[in-house]
Design an enzyme around this catalytic site. Structure first.
Site, mmCIF file in Angstrom:
data_model
loop_
_atom_site.group_PDB
_atom_site.id
_atom_site.type_symbol
_atom_site.label_atom_id
_atom_site.label_comp_id
_atom_site.label_asym_id
_atom_site.label_seq_id
_atom_site.Cartn_x
_atom_site.Cartn_y
_atom_site.Cartn_z
ATOM 1 N N MET A 242 78.088 156.339 53.011
ATOM 2 C CA MET A 242 77.252 156.480 54.203
ATOM 3 C C MET A 242 77.178 157.930 54.681
ATOM 4 O O MET A 242 77.558 158.246 55.815
ATOM 5 C CB MET A 242 77.779 155.570 55.319
ATOM 6 N N HIS B 125 70.634 151.199 46.616
ATOM 7 C CA HIS B 125 70.067 150.955 47.949
ATOM 8 C C HIS B 125 69.646 149.482 48.035
ATOM 9 O O HIS B 125 69.029 148.964 47.103
ATOM 10 C CB HIS B 125 68.865 151.880 48.190
ATOM 11 N N GLY C 58 83.368 148.222 49.409
ATOM 12 C CA GLY C 58 83.501 148.543 47.988
ATOM 13 C C GLY C 58 83.196 147.404 47.032
ATOM 14 O O GLY C 58 83.721 147.378 45.922
ATOM 15 N N ASN D 228 80.399 146.995 45.516
ATOM 16 C CA ASN D 228 79.689 147.612 44.385
ATOM 17 C C ASN D 228 80.658 148.362 43.482
ATOM 18 O O ASN D 228 80.497 148.366 42.262
ATOM 19 C CB ASN D 228 78.574 148.541 44.888
HETATM 20 C C1 GAR Z 1 75.588 147.917 49.931
HETATM 21 O O1 GAR Z 1 74.734 146.885 50.301
HETATM 22 C C2 GAR Z 1 74.814 149.170 49.589
HETATM 23 O O2 GAR Z 1 73.636 148.921 48.905
HETATM 24 C C3 GAR Z 1 74.535 149.716 50.965
HETATM 25 O O3 GAR Z 1 75.731 149.512 51.674
HETATM 26 C C4 GAR Z 1 76.427 148.379 51.149
HETATM 27 C C5 GAR Z 1 77.819 148.783 50.753
HETATM 28 O O4 GAR Z 1 78.579 147.682 50.370
HETATM 29 N N1 GAR Z 1 74.137 151.087 50.922
HETATM 30 C C6 GAR Z 1 73.203 151.604 51.715
HETATM 31 O O5 GAR Z 1 72.660 150.984 52.584
HETATM 32 C C7 GAR Z 1 72.891 153.076 51.452
HETATM 33 N N2 GAR Z 1 71.627 153.413 52.012
HETATM 34 P P1 GAR Z 1 79.881 147.837 49.489
HETATM 35 O O6 GAR Z 1 80.785 148.870 50.151
HETATM 36 O O7 GAR Z 1 80.506 146.468 49.531
HETATM 37 O O8 GAR Z 1 79.498 148.225 48.094
#
Ligand code: GAR
Length: 207
Positions: free
Chosen positions: A93, A112, A14, A16
């Site tokens: 996901m 992404h 989390g 982001n």
């Molecule tokens: C992030 O890097 C996001 O861009 C990626 O997963 C990570 C989640 O991190 N998403 C993907 O790859 C979707 N295709 P977070 O939970 O710390 O935000």
């Protein structure tokens, strides 16, 4: 309506989501209100971040649903009940079906961790994206925020930001740079842009 109610869908750490929380606190996300955080995993640290920020949370573990359609029905109900206007996928996901995304056209955005159309689509998520970028030997990578439609990572691009790739990078070091220097910057920015647009449209409809 003064602010567009936002739901953030998460599955992991989390960071982001945290960038969105910080942006709202600092007034950079001013057209939207973080109203609900939904996690597809019970142990996602993102849930803790939401609780700490006083945002309502809901956990819908994917493993509890026999079919994706069952999950999406519960998701739809939660979004409607909370009067959500914009859905932000932040490390979520799970691929949403066409019947779901078509009901939310131009109302779901996703971050992404690559410069789409490179290293995206089904199977490209998290560290796998950065591993593929390093294997290809790209000199630039970055992040993309795009609208979500039925094609994985295929919707219209809203914002992109590039970062350099260094010779001694590994997937973890590249992921860190992409997050810090691209994702955490463009996701709140795009959330504000889209919230503002949706708010304007909603006001237009009000007359
Ligand atoms: C992030 O890097 C996001 O861009 C990626 O997963 C990570 C989640 O991190 N998403 C993907 O790859 C979707 N295709 P977070 O939970 O710390 O935000």
């Amino acid at each position: 309506m003064l602010k567009m109610p936002i739901a953030v869908l998460v599955s992991g750490g989390g960071t982001n989501l945290q960038a969105l929380i910080d942006a709202e606190k600092e007034g950079r996300l001013k057209s939207g209100k973080l109203s609900l955080v939904i996690s597809s995993k019970e142990d996602a640290f993102a849930l803790k971040r939401a609780e700490n920020a006083g945002i309502k949370t809901l956990c819908l573990p994917l493993k509890n649903f026999a079919e994706r359609a069952d999950f999406e029905a519960v998701l739809q109900k939660a979004l409607t009940e909370n009067q959500i206007g914009l859905v932000v996928l932040a490390g979520f996901m799970c691929i949403l079906s066409e019947s779901f995304t078509s009901r939310w056209e131009k109302r779901i955005i996703n971050v992404h961790p690559s410069l789409i159309p490179a290293f995206c689509g089904e199977g490209f998520f998290g560290l796998r994206v950065h591993k593929a970028a390093l294997e290809k030997g790209v000199k630039l990578s970055g992040a993309t925020v795009h609208y979500v439609n039925h094609i994985p990572d295929g919707g219209e691009i809203i914002l992109q930001k590039s970062v350099p790739v260094y010779k001694n990078d590994n997937p973890e070091s590249l992921q860190k740079r992409v997050m810090e220097k691209a994702e955490w910057i463009i996701l709140p920015r795009a959330a504000e842009m889209v919230s503002k647009k949706l708010l304007k449209e909603a006001k237009g409809h009000e007359g």
